[in-house]
Design a protein around this motif. Structure first.
Motif, PDB file in Angstrom:
ATOM      1  N   LYS A  90     -16.264 -14.263 -30.381  1.00 50.44           N
ATOM      2  CA  LYS A  90     -15.128 -13.431 -30.425  1.00 50.44           C
ATOM      3  C   LYS A  90     -13.893 -13.978 -30.320  1.00 50.44           C
ATOM      4  O   LYS A  90     -13.060 -13.448 -31.139  1.00 50.44           O
ATOM      5  CB  LYS A  90     -15.318 -12.168 -29.249  1.00 50.44           C
ATOM      6  CG  LYS A  90     -16.352 -11.115 -29.340  1.00 50.44           C
ATOM      7  CD  LYS A  90     -16.343 -10.380 -28.075  1.00 50.44           C
ATOM      8  CE  LYS A  90     -17.171  -9.152 -28.461  1.00 50.44           C
ATOM      9  NZ  LYS A  90     -17.289  -8.110 -27.276  1.00 50.44           N
ATOM     10  N   ALA A  91     -13.627 -15.044 -29.465  1.00 51.47           N
ATOM     11  CA  ALA A  91     -12.429 -15.657 -29.502  1.00 51.47           C
ATOM     12  C   ALA A  91     -12.142 -16.318 -30.760  1.00 51.47           C
ATOM     13  O   ALA A  91     -11.036 -16.319 -31.139  1.00 51.47           O
ATOM     14  CB  ALA A  91     -12.341 -16.892 -28.293  1.00 51.47           C
TER      15      ALA A  91
ATOM     16  N   GLU B  65     -11.120 -17.273 -18.615  1.00 56.45           N
ATOM     17  CA  GLU B  65     -11.008 -15.831 -17.874  1.00 56.45           C
ATOM     18  C   GLU B  65     -12.311 -15.165 -17.747  1.00 56.45           C
ATOM     19  O   GLU B  65     -12.493 -14.257 -16.783  1.00 56.45           O
ATOM     20  CB  GLU B  65     -10.078 -14.993 -18.970  1.00 56.45           C
ATOM     21  CG  GLU B  65      -8.718 -15.762 -19.400  1.00 56.45           C
ATOM     22  CD  GLU B  65      -8.320 -14.860 -20.390  1.00 56.45           C
ATOM     23  OE1 GLU B  65      -8.599 -13.913 -20.919  1.00 56.45           O
ATOM     24  OE2 GLU B  65      -6.880 -15.447 -20.922  1.00 56.45           O
ATOM     25  N   GLN B  66     -13.090 -15.775 -18.191  1.00 55.81           N
ATOM     26  CA  GLN B  66     -14.851 -15.081 -18.225  1.00 55.81           C
ATOM     27  C   GLN B  66     -15.323 -15.244 -17.176  1.00 55.81           C
ATOM     28  O   GLN B  66     -15.481 -16.552 -16.611  1.00 55.81           O
ATOM     29  CB  GLN B  66     -15.630 -15.654 -19.271  1.00 55.81           C
ATOM     30  CG  GLN B  66     -16.952 -15.179 -19.497  1.00 55.81           C
ATOM     31  CD  GLN B  66     -16.980 -13.619 -19.837  1.00 55.81           C
ATOM     32  OE1 GLN B  66     -17.145 -12.675 -18.823  1.00 55.81           O
ATOM     33  NE2 GLN B  66     -16.801 -13.252 -20.971  1.00 55.81           N
TER      34      GLN B  66
ATOM     35  N   GLU C 141     -11.203 -13.652 -33.208  1.00 46.32           N
ATOM     36  CA  GLU C 141      -9.908 -13.198 -33.320  1.00 46.32           C
ATOM     37  C   GLU C 141      -9.074 -14.120 -33.637  1.00 46.32           C
ATOM     38  O   GLU C 141      -7.650 -13.761 -34.174  1.00 46.32           O
ATOM     39  CB  GLU C 141      -9.701 -12.825 -31.832  1.00 46.32           C
ATOM     40  CG  GLU C 141     -10.426 -11.467 -31.474  1.00 46.32           C
ATOM     41  CD  GLU C 141     -10.545 -11.278 -29.580  1.00 46.32           C
ATOM     42  OE1 GLU C 141      -9.884 -11.935 -28.979  1.00 46.32           O
ATOM     43  OE2 GLU C 141     -11.289 -10.108 -29.524  1.00 46.32           O
TER      44      GLU C 141
ATOM     45  N   ARG D  11      -9.815 -20.880 -23.467  1.00 51.67           N
ATOM     46  CA  ARG D  11      -8.928 -20.083 -22.804  1.00 51.67           C
ATOM     47  C   ARG D  11      -9.703 -18.909 -22.545  1.00 51.67           C
ATOM     48  O   ARG D  11      -9.683 -18.558 -21.176  1.00 51.67           O
ATOM     49  CB  ARG D  11      -7.500 -19.905 -23.396  1.00 51.67           C
ATOM     50  CG  ARG D  11      -6.429 -21.062 -23.291  1.00 51.67           C
ATOM     51  CD  ARG D  11      -5.226 -20.699 -23.851  1.00 51.67           C
ATOM     52  NE  ARG D  11      -5.104 -20.156 -25.181  1.00 51.67           N
ATOM     53  CZ  ARG D  11      -5.005 -21.194 -26.302  1.00 51.67           C
ATOM     54  NH1 ARG D  11      -4.781 -22.543 -25.762  1.00 51.67           N
ATOM     55  NH2 ARG D  11      -4.913 -21.006 -27.372  1.00 51.67           N
ATOM     56  N   LYS D  12     -10.308 -18.272 -23.046  1.00 51.36           N
ATOM     57  CA  LYS D  12     -10.927 -16.974 -23.089  1.00 51.36           C
ATOM     58  C   LYS D  12     -12.335 -17.348 -22.033  1.00 51.36           C
ATOM     59  O   LYS D  12     -12.252 -16.559 -21.233  1.00 51.36           O
ATOM     60  CB  LYS D  12     -11.527 -16.340 -24.313  1.00 51.36           C
ATOM     61  CG  LYS D  12     -10.555 -16.019 -25.256  1.00 51.36           C
ATOM     62  CD  LYS D  12     -10.107 -14.651 -24.934  1.00 51.36           C
ATOM     63  CE  LYS D  12      -9.474 -14.188 -26.178  1.00 51.36           C
ATOM     64  NZ  LYS D  12      -8.576 -12.817 -25.983  1.00 51.36           N
TER      65      LYS D  12
ATOM     66  N   THR E 192     -18.261 -14.757 -26.062  1.00 52.22           N
ATOM     67  CA  THR E 192     -17.019 -14.804 -25.801  1.00 52.22           C
ATOM     68  C   THR E 192     -16.512 -15.582 -26.743  1.00 52.22           C
ATOM     69  O   THR E 192     -15.333 -15.621 -27.176  1.00 52.22           O
ATOM     70  CB  THR E 192     -16.826 -15.222 -24.217  1.00 52.22           C
ATOM     71  OG1 THR E 192     -17.282 -14.336 -23.223  1.00 52.22           O
ATOM     72  CG2 THR E 192     -15.409 -15.503 -23.879  1.00 52.22           C
TER      73      THR E 192
ATOM     74  N   GLU F  47      -8.846 -21.918 -28.219  1.00 53.83           N
ATOM     75  CA  GLU F  47      -8.627 -20.457 -27.873  1.00 53.83           C
ATOM     76  C   GLU F  47      -9.771 -20.014 -27.205  1.00 53.83           C
ATOM     77  O   GLU F  47      -9.645 -19.115 -26.375  1.00 53.83           O
ATOM     78  CB  GLU F  47      -8.139 -19.646 -29.230  1.00 53.83           C
ATOM     79  CG  GLU F  47      -8.276 -18.139 -28.827  1.00 53.83           C
ATOM     80  CD  GLU F  47      -6.852 -17.849 -28.348  1.00 53.83           C
ATOM     81  OE1 GLU F  47      -6.894 -16.445 -27.848  1.00 53.83           O
ATOM     82  OE2 GLU F  47      -6.044 -18.474 -28.141  1.00 53.83           O
ATOM     83  N   ALA F  48     -10.965 -20.499 -27.633  1.00 46.96           N
ATOM     84  CA  ALA F  48     -12.194 -19.830 -27.062  1.00 46.96           C
ATOM     85  C   ALA F  48     -12.487 -20.424 -25.428  1.00 46.96           C
ATOM     86  O   ALA F  48     -12.663 -19.768 -24.583  1.00 46.96           O
ATOM     87  CB  ALA F  48     -13.310 -20.527 -27.818  1.00 46.96           C
TER      88      ALA F  48
END
Length: 81
Positions: free
Chosen positions: A32-33, A19-20, A36, A15-16, A29, A12-13
């Motif tokens: 937070k990933a 996007e960053q 979340e 994937r984030k 990032t 998940e991190a």
């Protein structure tokens, strides 16, 4: 089970991160990933802290306190409401 959860959280991190655009926010990032991810999977703050610190250690980054996790969880809950 903990290893599987860690792999899912790190995916998940990643994937984030894809996007960053700004690499200077990399660590934030990731944090937070993972937080979340744990929130969506109903993990307790203690479980979240353990998972997050495991990931940070693997990245050779400083670990965080439970206060950091609690702070980010409050921000997530505010967004949800």
């Amino acid at each position: 089970m903990q290893e599987k959860l860690l792999v899912e959280a790190l995916n998940e991190a990643l994937r984030k991160l894809n996007e960053q655009k700004d690499e200077s926010k990399f660590e934030i990032t990731v944090k937070k990933a993972i937080i979340e991810f744990c929130y969506r999977n109903d993990k307790s703050p203690s479980e979240t802290l353990e998972l997050l610190n495991t990931a940070l250690k693997l990245m050779n980054r400083e670990t965080v306190t439970k206060g950091c996790v609690t702070h980010h969880l409050k921000q997530i809950r505010i967004k949800v409401i």
